[in-house]
Write a protein that holds these residues in place. Structure first.
Motif, PDB file in Angstrom:
ATOM      1  N   CYS A  58       0.832  -1.206   0.000  1.00 45.18           N
ATOM      2  CA  CYS A  58       0.000   0.000   0.000  1.00 45.18           C
ATOM      3  C   CYS A  58       0.867   1.256   0.000  1.00 45.18           C
ATOM      4  O   CYS A  58       0.525   2.264  -0.640  1.00 45.18           O
ATOM      5  CB  CYS A  58      -0.977  -0.007   1.163  1.00 45.18           C
ATOM      6  N   ALA A  62       0.691   4.156  -2.834  1.00 37.66           N
ATOM      7  CA  ALA A  62       0.300   5.537  -2.516  1.00 37.66           C
ATOM      8  C   ALA A  62       1.206   6.097  -1.426  1.00 37.66           C
ATOM      9  O   ALA A  62       0.781   6.306  -0.286  1.00 37.66           O
ATOM     10  CB  ALA A  62      -1.163   5.586  -2.087  1.00 37.66           C
ATOM     11  N   GLU A  64       2.287   8.962  -0.866  1.00 33.57           N
ATOM     12  CA  GLU A  64       1.923  10.291  -0.365  1.00 33.57           C
ATOM     13  C   GLU A  64       0.971  10.224   0.820  1.00 33.57           C
ATOM     14  O   GLU A  64       0.918  11.152   1.634  1.00 33.57           O
ATOM     15  CB  GLU A  64       1.263  11.123  -1.475  1.00 33.57           C
ATOM     16  N   VAL A  65       0.203   9.122   0.924  1.00 33.40           N
ATOM     17  CA  VAL A  65      -0.831   9.069   1.967  1.00 33.40           C
ATOM     18  C   VAL A  65      -0.616   7.952   2.981  1.00 33.40           C
ATOM     19  O   VAL A  65      -1.247   7.953   4.041  1.00 33.40           O
ATOM     20  CB  VAL A  65      -2.245   8.929   1.349  1.00 33.40           C
ATOM     21  N   LEU A  80      -6.066  12.040   0.901  1.00 30.34           N
ATOM     22  CA  LEU A  80      -6.641  11.058  -0.021  1.00 30.34           C
ATOM     23  C   LEU A  80      -7.399  11.727  -1.156  1.00 30.34           C
ATOM     24  O   LEU A  80      -8.174  12.664  -0.945  1.00 30.34           O
ATOM     25  CB  LEU A  80      -7.592  10.123   0.732  1.00 30.34           C
ATOM     26  N   THR A  83      -7.510   9.314  -7.142  1.00 34.35           N
ATOM     27  CA  THR A  83      -6.405   8.545  -7.717  1.00 34.35           C
ATOM     28  C   THR A  83      -5.846   7.565  -6.695  1.00 34.35           C
ATOM     29  O   THR A  83      -5.593   6.387  -7.002  1.00 34.35           O
ATOM     30  CB  THR A  83      -5.294   9.492  -8.204  1.00 34.35           C
ATOM     31  N   HIS A  84      -5.670   8.032  -5.460  1.00 35.38           N
ATOM     32  CA  HIS A  84      -5.179   7.154  -4.401  1.00 35.38           C
ATOM     33  C   HIS A  84      -6.158   6.007  -4.151  1.00 35.38           C
ATOM     34  O   HIS A  84      -5.764   4.837  -4.024  1.00 35.38           O
ATOM     35  CB  HIS A  84      -4.981   7.936  -3.100  1.00 35.38           C
TER      36      HIS A  84
END
Length: 299
Positions: A58, A62, A64-65, A80, A83-84
């Protein structure tokens, strides 16, 4: 947007039913047992009990998140976006991370509903719309109800009725049964516990009654909110005297939905124990019967 289709239900209207759960609700009830239904957008749920130590799929999908921390995952939910959510929807092998909510059109939903039409015909069942609040998606709700009616399928709607009347009115000819919440008649207490307007709900209930639609009143009984003699009497009197209702269901508070709040990273602000007051439940049923209502206690 929907978040579940439940087949072979026997608790959401007469007979064997298919329940379509639509996402989005205009209330913020503290005790809500489906918090994943509140937003009209997709939600990310995380269950740390299923998370594999050492797995970072995960995070790779993603970064970034999602971060890997010493005690598990750190999810920056405020970052979020769609795209995520799209890349995370299929990346977790254990389903510790899941995305709640999907777009389906009327034909796709009705294809599932129609699979069980022989069971509806034999049992007097049909289609029930639930949520969330189904009429937060008025176009989809109307289209599903109209389509079901054209197929000769009985229709029911589980609703809090906290929506503008213009969302409800077009669907009236296609609804056979309202399973309508009547949480309280006191506007101040209603506002404190649900972030909504009791007046809007009561006005809609009276309009539905005036339209001659069949209606079962549902009363969730929550300690500190409406699980007391005076509140029960006021709610029951409104149902009997103002609505001319014939049937009322009392639903004692339970805590089966608490874990969903942790999956969403949200606090739970309702009581942490189920309602345990047999005398009050007996009173509610007896008083409703005295007012001419058929009273049922639902677990």
């Amino acid at each position: 947007m929907i978040f579940n289709i439940q087949r072979y239900s026997t608790h959401d209207g007469p007979g064997i039913r298919t329940v379509v759960f639509l996402k989005g609700c205009s209330l913020g009830c503290r005790w809500c047992q489906n918090p994943e239904s509140r937003s009209r957008e997709q939600d990310l749920l995380f269950d740390p009990r299923l998370c594999l130590e050492g797995c970072d799929l995960c995070h790779q999908a993603a970064p970034e998140v999602i971060e890997r921390a010493l005690n598990g995952l750190l999810i920056h939910r405020e970052k979020l976006n769609q795209t995520h959510l799209a890349v995370l929807s299929d990346c977790c092998p254990t389903l510790a991370l899941t995305v709640c909510g999907e777009e389906k059109n009327v034909d796709e939903i009705m294809a599932t509903v129609l699979r069980d039409k022989p069971f509806y015909d034999r049992s007097g069942g049909g289609l029930t719309l639930s949520g969330g609040e189904p009429f937060m998606n008025p176009e989809l709700a109307l289209a599903l109800l109209k389509n079901a009616h054209e197929q000769g399928i009985h229709t029911a709607v589980e609703t809090c009725l906290h929506v503008p009347w213009r969302y409800l009115e077009p669907a009236l000819p296609y609804i056979d049964l309202f399973l309508a919440d009547l949480k309280h008649v006191d506007d101040a207490r209603f506002k404190t516990w649900t972030d909504g307007s009791a007046k809007r709900v009561l006005d809609n209930l009276q309009r539905i009654a005036a339209a001659g639609k069949k209606m079962t009143i549902r009363v969730p009984l929550i300690q500190g909110f409406n699980a007391d003699v005076d509140s029960i009497k006021a709610i029951t009197e409104f149902a009997a005297d103002k609505l001319g209702a014939q049937e009322i269901h009392f639903l004692p508070y339970h805590t089966l939905g608490i874990n969903k709040y942790s999956l969403l990273g949200q606090p739970y602000n309702a009581p942490d124990k189920p309602l345990d007051n047999p005398e009050l439940l007996d009173f509610a049923q007896q008083y409703a019967r005295e007012k001419g209502l058929t009273a049922t206690l639902r677990g």
